[in-house]
Design an enzyme around this catalytic site. Structure first.
Site, mmCIF file in Angstrom:
data_model
loop_
_atom_site.group_PDB
_atom_site.id
_atom_site.type_symbol
_atom_site.label_atom_id
_atom_site.label_comp_id
_atom_site.label_asym_id
_atom_site.label_seq_id
_atom_site.Cartn_x
_atom_site.Cartn_y
_atom_site.Cartn_z
ATOM 1 N N LYS A 109 8.813 36.658 -52.913
ATOM 2 C CA LYS A 109 9.712 37.800 -52.533
ATOM 3 C C LYS A 109 10.199 38.514 -53.751
ATOM 4 C CE LYS A 109 12.185 35.977 -48.993
ATOM 5 N NZ LYS A 109 13.623 35.688 -48.237
ATOM 6 N N ARG A 114 3.148 24.866 -49.444
ATOM 7 C CA ARG A 114 3.185 26.327 -49.154
ATOM 8 C C ARG A 114 1.736 26.912 -49.198
ATOM 9 N NH1 ARG A 114 8.062 28.232 -51.222
ATOM 10 N NH2 ARG A 114 7.383 30.638 -51.456
ATOM 11 N N GLU A 154 15.956 33.983 -45.115
ATOM 12 C CA GLU A 154 17.161 34.431 -45.580
ATOM 13 C C GLU A 154 16.547 35.928 -45.711
ATOM 14 O OE1 GLU A 154 17.868 33.209 -49.682
ATOM 15 O OE2 GLU A 154 19.686 34.567 -49.891
HETATM 16 P P1 ATP Z 1 10.096 33.206 -51.439
HETATM 17 O O1 ATP Z 1 9.970 32.095 -52.368
HETATM 18 O O2 ATP Z 1 8.889 34.438 -51.344
HETATM 19 O O3 ATP Z 1 11.399 34.003 -51.985
HETATM 20 P P2 ATP Z 1 11.502 32.058 -49.620
HETATM 21 O O4 ATP Z 1 11.148 30.587 -49.480
HETATM 22 O O5 ATP Z 1 12.868 32.114 -50.390
HETATM 23 O O6 ATP Z 1 10.285 32.750 -50.113
HETATM 24 P P3 ATP Z 1 12.725 32.307 -47.230
HETATM 25 O O7 ATP Z 1 13.417 33.400 -46.598
HETATM 26 O O8 ATP Z 1 13.919 31.452 -47.695
HETATM 27 O O9 ATP Z 1 12.103 32.791 -48.368
HETATM 28 O O10 ATP Z 1 11.564 31.560 -46.303
HETATM 29 C C1 ATP Z 1 11.793 31.424 -44.762
HETATM 30 C C2 ATP Z 1 10.930 30.170 -44.556
HETATM 31 O O11 ATP Z 1 9.579 30.444 -45.067
HETATM 32 C C3 ATP Z 1 11.293 28.932 -45.430
HETATM 33 O O12 ATP Z 1 11.321 27.744 -44.615
HETATM 34 C C4 ATP Z 1 10.166 28.897 -46.466
HETATM 35 O O13 ATP Z 1 9.731 27.443 -46.959
HETATM 36 C C5 ATP Z 1 9.036 29.379 -45.757
HETATM 37 N N1 ATP Z 1 7.925 30.014 -46.683
HETATM 38 C C6 ATP Z 1 8.284 30.916 -47.530
HETATM 39 N N2 ATP Z 1 7.283 30.916 -48.378
HETATM 40 C C7 ATP Z 1 6.325 30.180 -47.695
HETATM 41 C C8 ATP Z 1 4.650 30.135 -48.057
HETATM 42 N N3 ATP Z 1 4.427 30.575 -49.066
HETATM 43 N N4 ATP Z 1 4.100 29.227 -47.351
HETATM 44 C C9 ATP Z 1 4.631 28.277 -46.213
HETATM 45 N N5 ATP Z 1 5.893 28.440 -45.973
HETATM 46 C C10 ATP Z 1 7.029 29.551 -46.698
HETATM 47 MG MG MG Z 2 14.271 30.524 -50.017
#
Ligand code: ATP
Ligand code: MG
Length: 604
Positions: free
Chosen positions: A316, A306, A71
């Site tokens: 984030k 994760r 995102e």
């Molecule tokens: P955050 O929790 O930091 O806000 P998010 O999951 O909301 O991160 P996205 O932009 O939606 O951020 O993530 C893009 C991709 O990265 C998604 O498929 C998410 O599952 C993956 N991702 C995010 N954080 C991790 C992590 N710590 N380990 C593995 N994959 C991750």
């Molecule tokens: Mg997300």
């Protein structure tokens, strides 16, 4: 180091792109699928599209399709690197394609700045969304028309309805783990009534929040995600791509499966928190495929744990808080676990990939100790970073008998050293001895402690790549602080000349000639938080920020570093790995960041 962290800290010295890939359950699934000739009739229309679009296309040349779907509402962090390397890595290893898809269906928080930064970081990590002459860079907001069409289809089939309950009523009627939900009083409207209402929603006839479109599944389902999840909401907000075209926006849980299916993703890999969403993912795609809207075979969702890195936070929201409240100097602050920050700190893309690959993919969330990342960095740089001498905490050393030995204080005695001990092709570094040198303050003790072999009055030590010297005393200021160390050269002891070893010494000292030293700013970084899991439990992670995580000082570099380019990395002998700062470094005003030390300092 926590026990959790220890348990997962396996790779001390992983090689980037090593031929041997740690096996993981995702590889096993893909290999099984490929062996079973999975999806033999999979067509791909050359880009995203509905069932008819793909049916008209050729058989898909990509054996699998994965995607990384960020995102664009912030900068990527080390956790995202895990997802990027998994998705792009699996596509590379199995002859597939990996899409970079901006999941930009939420109009409020998304910006072009983040889109650009994400593209830059994916490329920096070494991946490309162009495969087989095709660019697989997509924006979910381009699918809004299809998503709306699919919503009308669901309504027409009695599979979705417009709910006019208030948000509080909806929450109350959803029930919980032990209580089934209650049907909405609006649940039994006819498809025609619902269609009319949905169109009114789309046409801006109702205020924000007045009603939502919900799937009609089962308010008593043990999986709360199946209790008529919301599909569309009314929200008057200008979208960065579609402007004011829409005043209704799809919910993430509705949008994401459709995005995958329109792009013919085969393996939709996401993190564990989406596990409970999988039944809805499958329900939705089945319904839309039955209706002939989406191409079969349909994508499948797989969840992995994760990645969490000790001593940092990877959310984030929390990273944004650190930036916005000024706890760090921006998203690219070298203390930050963002990829821009880590790059600026000096971590190489190879070391990040090696760390991520060495930790595989598992079914549980894991904590990786920071020392694993540093081990990967050392493993990468040890074999390729040029060596240099640098003095980080400078103290002058005056050679009293210099003119007696060399005939004049103006004489410069040339010295040299290999740029890298095992890479002769990197050549030699040239530098020279003069009457005054810079040495480390810690290399002198007026009264030595037991076992100290460096400079103290009456003791001999070797200037690395130079002569043996004998310490004769020191100079002090009015407060008694040492301001210079005094010593004499011992004749005929120059490194590399016959007789150099005639005098045995136990201490070796790094130094830089004062006449040719390059003054530099040094930014010495340490862990961002004082505890390995700063956001665990109920604690306020901000209270655990390490005040010593950044220390700025000045020091001196040997002359071979005068031409260092931004992002060039070196091993400063005995100190660790350093990089010329990619933002602030200038030839006439050098700035070096400490990446990490030569040895693991995390366990101590
Ligand atoms: P955050 O929790 O930091 O806000 P998010 O999951 O909301 O991160 P996205 O932009 O939606 O951020 O993530 C893009 C991709 O990265 C998604 O498929 C998410 O599952 C993956 N991702 C995010 N954080 C991790 C992590 N710590 N380990 C593995 N994959 C991750
Ligand atoms: Mg997300």
């Amino acid at each position: 180091m926590s026990t959790d962290a220890k348990a997962t800290a396996t790779a001390d010295k992983a090689t980037p792109d090593a031929a041997v890939k740690p096996s993981n359950f995702l590889r096993a699934i893909i290999e099984r699928d490929l062996e079973q000739g999975f999806q033999p009739q999979r067509h791909f229309g050359g880009g995203p599209g509905d069932a008819a679009h793909h049916a008209a296309g050729p058989l898909d040349a990509a054996r699998i399709r994965t995607r990384f779907p960020p995102e664009p509402n912030g900068y990527l962090h080390i956790g995202h690197a895990k997802s990027i390397c998994l998705n792009f890595g699996l596509a590379r290893d199995y002859g597939g394609a990996c899409h970079l898809r901006f999941d930009d269906t939420n109009p409020e928080k998304e910006e072009q700045e983040y889109v650009d930064a994400i593209k830059e970081m994916v490329a920096w990590l070494g991946w490309s969304w162009e495969q087989g002459g095709q660019s697989n860079l997509y924006y979910a907001s381009n699918y809004f028309d299809f998503m709306y069409r699919a919503a009308e289809y669901l309504v027409s089939q009695g599979l979705a309805y417009v709910d006019e309950q208030t948000a509080e009523e909806m929450r109350a009627n959803r029930g919980d783990f032990s209580t089934p939900g209650k049907n909405s009083p609006f649940r039994d409207r006819t498809p025609e009534q619902n269609l009319a209402r949905l169109r009114e929603m789309r046409d801006g006839k109702h205020p924000d929040g007045a009603m939502v479109l919900r799937a009609k599944i089962d308010m008593a389902s043990p999986n709360i995600n199946l209790r008529d999840p919301a599909l569309y909401r009314i929200r008057r907000a200008t979208h960065h791509n579609t402007g004011d075209t829409w005043c209704i926006y799809p919910m993430y849980t509705y949008a994401h499966p459709i995005e995958d299916a329109l792009e013919c993703i085969t393996h939709s890999i996401c993190t564990l928190e989406f596990e409970d969403q999988r039944p809805f993912y499958d329900w939705l795609l089945e319904r839309l495929a039955e209706g002939g809207l989406l191409a079969r075979p349909l994508p499948h969702q797989y969840e992995f744990g994760r990645l969490n890195l000790s001593y940092v936070v990877t959310s984030k929201r929390k990273l944004r808080q650190l930036v916005e409240e000024g706890h760090v100097d921006g998203w690219d602050d070298p203390r930050m676990p963002t990829l821009v920050g880590m790059r600026r700190r000096g971590y190489t893309a190879e070391s990040i990939r090696a760390m991520v690959e060495s930790t595989g993919a598992s079914k549980t969330n894991s904590w990786i100790d920071y020392s694993v990342l540093d081990g990967c960095l050392r493993g990468d740089l040890e074999g390729k970073a040029a060596r240099a001498m640098a003095v980080l905490d400078p103290l002058p050393l005056k050679l009293g008998n210099y003119a007696d030995i060399f005939g004049s204080l103006e004489h410069r005695e040339p010295c040299s050293a290999p740029a890298h001990p095992h890479l002769p092709e990197l050549g030699t570094r040239q530098f020279s001895l003069g009457p005054t040198l810079w040495i480390e303050r810690e290399d002198f003790m007026e009264v030595p402690v037991k076992g100290y072999h460096r400079l103290y009055p009456g003791n001999k030590a070797r200037l690395k790549y130079g002569y043996v010297i004998e310490c004769t005393g020191c100079e002090k200021d009015a407060e008694g602080r040492v301001t210079a160390v005094l010593a004499n050269l011992v004749p005929d002891t120059k490194s590399g000349t016959p007789g150099a070893d005639a005098i045995k010494v136990k201490g070796v000292i790094t130094w830089v000639g004062a006449h040719e030293a390059v003054p530099t700013e040094l930014r010495l970084y340490d862990r961002l938080f004082t505890e390995p899991q700063p956001d665990a439990g109920e604690r306020n992670f901000l209270e655990l920020l390490n005040p010593a995580a950044k220390r700025v000082t000045r020091g001196y570099l040997e002359p071979s570093l005068a031409g260092a380019q931004p992002e060039q990395k070196f091993q400063f002998e005995r100190h660790g790995y350093f990089v010329a700062d990619r933002v602030d470094h200038r030839a006439d005003a050098p700035v070096f960041n400490k990446i990490t030390g030569l040895k693991d300092g995390w366990g101590k």
